[in-house]
Design a protein around this motif. Sequence first.
Motif, PDB file in Angstrom:
ATOM      1  N   ASP A 179       5.835  -0.019  11.778  1.00  0.00           N
ATOM      2  CA  ASP A 179       4.449  -0.398  11.997  1.00  0.00           C
ATOM      3  C   ASP A 179       3.537   0.498  11.155  1.00  0.00           C
ATOM      4  N   PRO A 180       2.287   0.069  10.945  1.00  0.00           N
ATOM      5  CA  PRO A 180       1.377   0.819  10.082  1.00  0.00           C
ATOM      6  C   PRO A 180       1.206   2.286  10.485  1.00  0.00           C
ATOM      7  N   GLU A 181       1.198   2.567  11.781  1.00  0.00           N
ATOM      8  CA  GLU A 181       1.026   3.952  12.226  1.00  0.00           C
ATOM      9  C   GLU A 181       2.213   4.817  11.808  1.00  0.00           C
ATOM     10  N   HIS A 225       1.897   5.461   8.062  1.00  0.00           N
ATOM     11  CA  HIS A 225       0.861   6.470   7.815  1.00  0.00           C
ATOM     12  C   HIS A 225       1.415   7.873   8.073  1.00  0.00           C
ATOM     13  N   GLU A 254      -0.815  -2.167   6.096  1.00  0.00           N
ATOM     14  CA  GLU A 254      -0.358  -3.484   6.538  1.00  0.00           C
ATOM     15  C   GLU A 254       0.623  -4.094   5.531  1.00  0.00           C
ATOM     16  N   ARG A 255       0.349  -3.918   4.257  1.00  0.00           N
ATOM     17  CA  ARG A 255       1.248  -4.453   3.223  1.00  0.00           C
ATOM     18  C   ARG A 255       2.591  -3.730   3.248  1.00  0.00           C
ATOM     19  N   ALA A 277      -6.118   0.858   5.436  1.00  0.00           N
ATOM     20  CA  ALA A 277      -5.547   0.002   6.479  1.00  0.00           C
ATOM     21  C   ALA A 277      -4.823  -1.195   5.862  1.00  0.00           C
ATOM     22  N   ARG A 278      -5.407  -1.787   4.846  1.00  0.00           N
ATOM     23  CA  ARG A 278      -4.767  -2.928   4.179  1.00  0.00           C
ATOM     24  C   ARG A 278      -3.480  -2.498   3.489  1.00  0.00           C
ATOM     25  N   ALA A 329       3.860  -2.403   5.886  1.00  0.00           N
ATOM     26  CA  ALA A 329       4.494  -2.842   7.133  1.00  0.00           C
ATOM     27  C   ALA A 329       5.190  -4.191   6.959  1.00  0.00           C
ATOM     28  N   ARG A 330       4.592  -5.082   6.183  1.00  0.00           N
ATOM     29  CA  ARG A 330       5.219  -6.380   5.933  1.00  0.00           C
ATOM     30  C   ARG A 330       6.504  -6.242   5.124  1.00  0.00           C
TER      31      ARG A 330
END
Length: 91
Positions: free
Chosen positions: A33-35, A38, A24-25, A20-21, A27-28
């Motif tokens: 978005d993270p999904e 993935h 998020e990185r 998850a982390r 995504a930044r």
Amino acid sequence: MSTGYLIVDLGGVVFHFDHARRLERFARACALDPEQIHALLWLSGFSADCDQGRYGSTALVRARIRTILGVPPAGAAAGPAAPPPARPASK
């Protein structure tokens, strides 16, 4: 003298990765978005291909990740952001 190789399974063996982390990185760093990340990198089979050695170098892996995520190549002049890749269809 021959060249030797050391093969190490990092993920979940030598190191623990917080998925998850990591998402998020990513995504930044891009406009997804993270999904989406993935789906594009893991559910697509890209990560498995990397694990199986289907890319000959880290440079090829990095270039492919940038292409998949719509991130310009390192050192490229900043310009208008490219639209994100189409999201894979849900099952």
